[in-house]
Design a protein around this motif. Structure first.
Motif, mmCIF file in Angstrom:
data_model
loop_
_atom_site.group_PDB
_atom_site.id
_atom_site.type_symbol
_atom_site.label_atom_id
_atom_site.label_comp_id
_atom_site.label_asym_id
_atom_site.label_seq_id
_atom_site.Cartn_x
_atom_site.Cartn_y
_atom_site.Cartn_z
ATOM 1 N N LEU A 136 43.453 48.024 12.351
ATOM 2 C CA LEU A 136 42.199 48.060 11.610
ATOM 3 C C LEU A 136 41.077 47.632 12.545
ATOM 4 C CD1 LEU A 136 40.543 48.316 8.993
ATOM 5 C CD2 LEU A 136 41.172 45.930 8.494
ATOM 6 N N LEU A 137 40.096 48.512 12.720
ATOM 7 C CA LEU A 137 38.960 48.231 13.588
ATOM 8 C C LEU A 137 37.675 48.160 12.775
ATOM 9 C CD1 LEU A 137 39.569 50.709 16.549
ATOM 10 C CD2 LEU A 137 40.141 48.279 16.453
ATOM 11 N N GLY A 138 36.771 47.281 13.190
ATOM 12 C CA GLY A 138 35.444 47.191 12.591
ATOM 13 C C GLY A 138 34.399 47.471 13.648
ATOM 14 N N GLU A 139 33.152 47.645 13.208
ATOM 15 C CA GLU A 139 32.052 47.971 14.119
ATOM 16 C C GLU A 139 32.437 49.179 14.967
ATOM 17 O OE1 GLU A 139 30.716 44.489 16.239
ATOM 18 O OE2 GLU A 139 31.029 43.245 14.488
ATOM 19 N N VAL A 140 32.863 50.208 14.301
ATOM 20 C CA VAL A 140 33.448 51.372 14.946
ATOM 21 C C VAL A 140 32.383 52.260 15.581
ATOM 22 C CG1 VAL A 140 34.750 53.483 14.521
ATOM 23 C CG2 VAL A 140 35.410 51.363 13.401
ATOM 24 N N VAL A 141 32.715 52.736 16.769
ATOM 25 C CA VAL A 141 31.913 53.746 17.452
ATOM 26 C C VAL A 141 32.819 54.941 17.682
ATOM 27 C CG1 VAL A 141 30.661 54.311 19.553
ATOM 28 C CG2 VAL A 141 30.507 52.014 18.595
#
Length: 85
Positions: free
Chosen positions: A63-68
Motif C-alpha cells: 500500500l503506497l500513499g502520496e502516489v506519483v
C-alpha cells in the motif's frame, strides 16, 4: 511506473477484494472507489481528490500513499537508437 510512500504490507494470500478492504481500513479516510491499474494493481484517491493511493501485489500486498504515476518509457528499438545517434 508508480512511486510513493510505503504505508503498509499485507499477506499476498489475500484476494484482491480483501486486500482493498484491508487498505481502506488502514487509510481511515473517505475514498473514491478503487480502480484497476497495471496488472493486478489498484488506485484510489481521497474523496476530496487531494491524496492518492496505490495497492499492488509483490511478495506481499503493498500500500503506497502520496502516489506519483508516470508513463513507462517507450521501448528502445535498434531503429530508434540509430536515429537518435
Amino acid at each position: 511506473m508508480i512511486a510513493g510512500v510505503l504505508l503498509g504490507r499485507a499477506p499476498r494470500t489475500l484476494s484482491s477484494h480483501r486486500a482493498k478492504a484491508w487498505a481502506t481500513s488502514m487509510l481511515r479516510t473517505r475514498l473514491l472507489p478503487w480502480t484497476e491499474i497495471e496488472e493486478d494493481g489498484w488506485h484510489t484517491t481521497s474523496d476530496l481528490l487531494v491524496q492518492q493511493y496505490a495497492l499492488f501485489p509483490d511478495r506481499d500486498w503493498i500500500l503506497l500513499g502520496e502516489v506519483v504515476r508516470t508513463p513507462r518509457p517507450p521501448a528502445a528499438t535498434d531503429a530508434y537508437m540509430l536515429a537518435w545517434a
